[in-house]
Design an enzyme around this catalytic site. Sequence first.
Site, short mmCIF file in Angstrom:
data_model
loop_
_atom_site.label_atom_id
_atom_site.label_comp_id
_atom_site.label_asym_id
_atom_site.label_seq_id
_atom_site.Cartn_x
_atom_site.Cartn_y
_atom_site.Cartn_z
N ASN A 1 -3.65 2.80 9.05
CA ASN A 1 -4.70 4.08 8.52
C ASN A 1 -5.92 3.60 7.79
OD1 ASN A 1 -3.93 2.82 6.07
ND2 ASN A 1 -2.99 4.61 5.40
N GLU B 1 -5.85 3.08 0.02
CA GLU B 1 -5.20 4.04 0.82
C GLU B 1 -6.59 5.05 0.93
OE1 GLU B 1 -2.67 3.44 2.44
OE2 GLU B 1 -0.71 2.89 1.33
N ASP C 1 -3.81 -8.42 -3.38
CA ASP C 1 -2.64 -7.35 -4.18
C ASP C 1 -1.38 -7.79 -3.89
OD1 ASP C 1 -2.33 -7.56 -1.11
OD2 ASP C 1 -2.84 -5.56 -0.71
N HIS D 1 -6.70 1.45 5.89
CA HIS D 1 -6.52 0.94 4.32
C HIS D 1 -6.99 -0.50 4.64
CE1 HIS D 1 -1.97 -0.20 4.51
NE2 HIS D 1 -2.46 -1.07 4.55
#
Length: 241
Positions: A135, A142, A67, A137
Amino acid sequence: MELHVFKTAQDASQYAADMIIDLVKEKPNAILGLATGSTPELLYQNLMADYKKNHTSYKDVVTYNLDEYVGLAPEHEQSYRHFMNEHLFNGLDINMENTYVPNGLGIPEENAKKYDAILNLIGGADIQILGIGTNGHIAFNEPGVPFECTTHAVDLVPATIEANARFFDTIDDVPKRAVSMGIASILKAKKIILLAFGEAKAKAIQGMFEDEISSQMPATALRNHPNVVVLVDEAAASLLK
Ligand code: GLP
């Protein structure tokens, strides 16, 4: 998924480094999928140390990264391209032209398409390195992003912006968007090594193993892959049953 719990992050990172070094020795034109964040830093240090000492060559290795932040130029200190150059590539004999990171400048949706075209040409990684967000990801997928997504432009959720603010002068400087490989692209790798260290990752690691498989906990997608090795320290494993 295969789980190994280590006493320290360094022990886990050396284990991961040895897997990569063995691969590259056996297959000099190996394809590596790489990740950024603080988690793989020790792994990359170990690869550079091995290169210095044993001259394991990366000159025919091809890498692609997961990314990049939207709006950051490659030279920007917090761009993932800059991170990779500083934390790994400059310390190896790798050909920079064989290292791919999504372009953060220009139109994100177009950059995502171009990156997918490159990934299709290269083919799936022999080993894909992953970290995990607090979280759950992976890359910048996400919660809620469908597993079928390939490279796409994403809006970062507030929790991710907050988690990554430590790298920027102020939270307002953290980009709000990114171009990220999707779960479908990540799962094309032949082997996946996920690293997670520290108590802050314990909940995500628990969710990855114990939650139902759903895009609400993106890392659960890895349970659909036949060859995933999870390397954690005791703190990150502390909530596992
Ligand atoms: C970012 C990256 C992820 C990384 C995560 C965790 O969101 N896009 O690839 O896994 O951060 O980062 P860290 O390793 O710094 O905890």
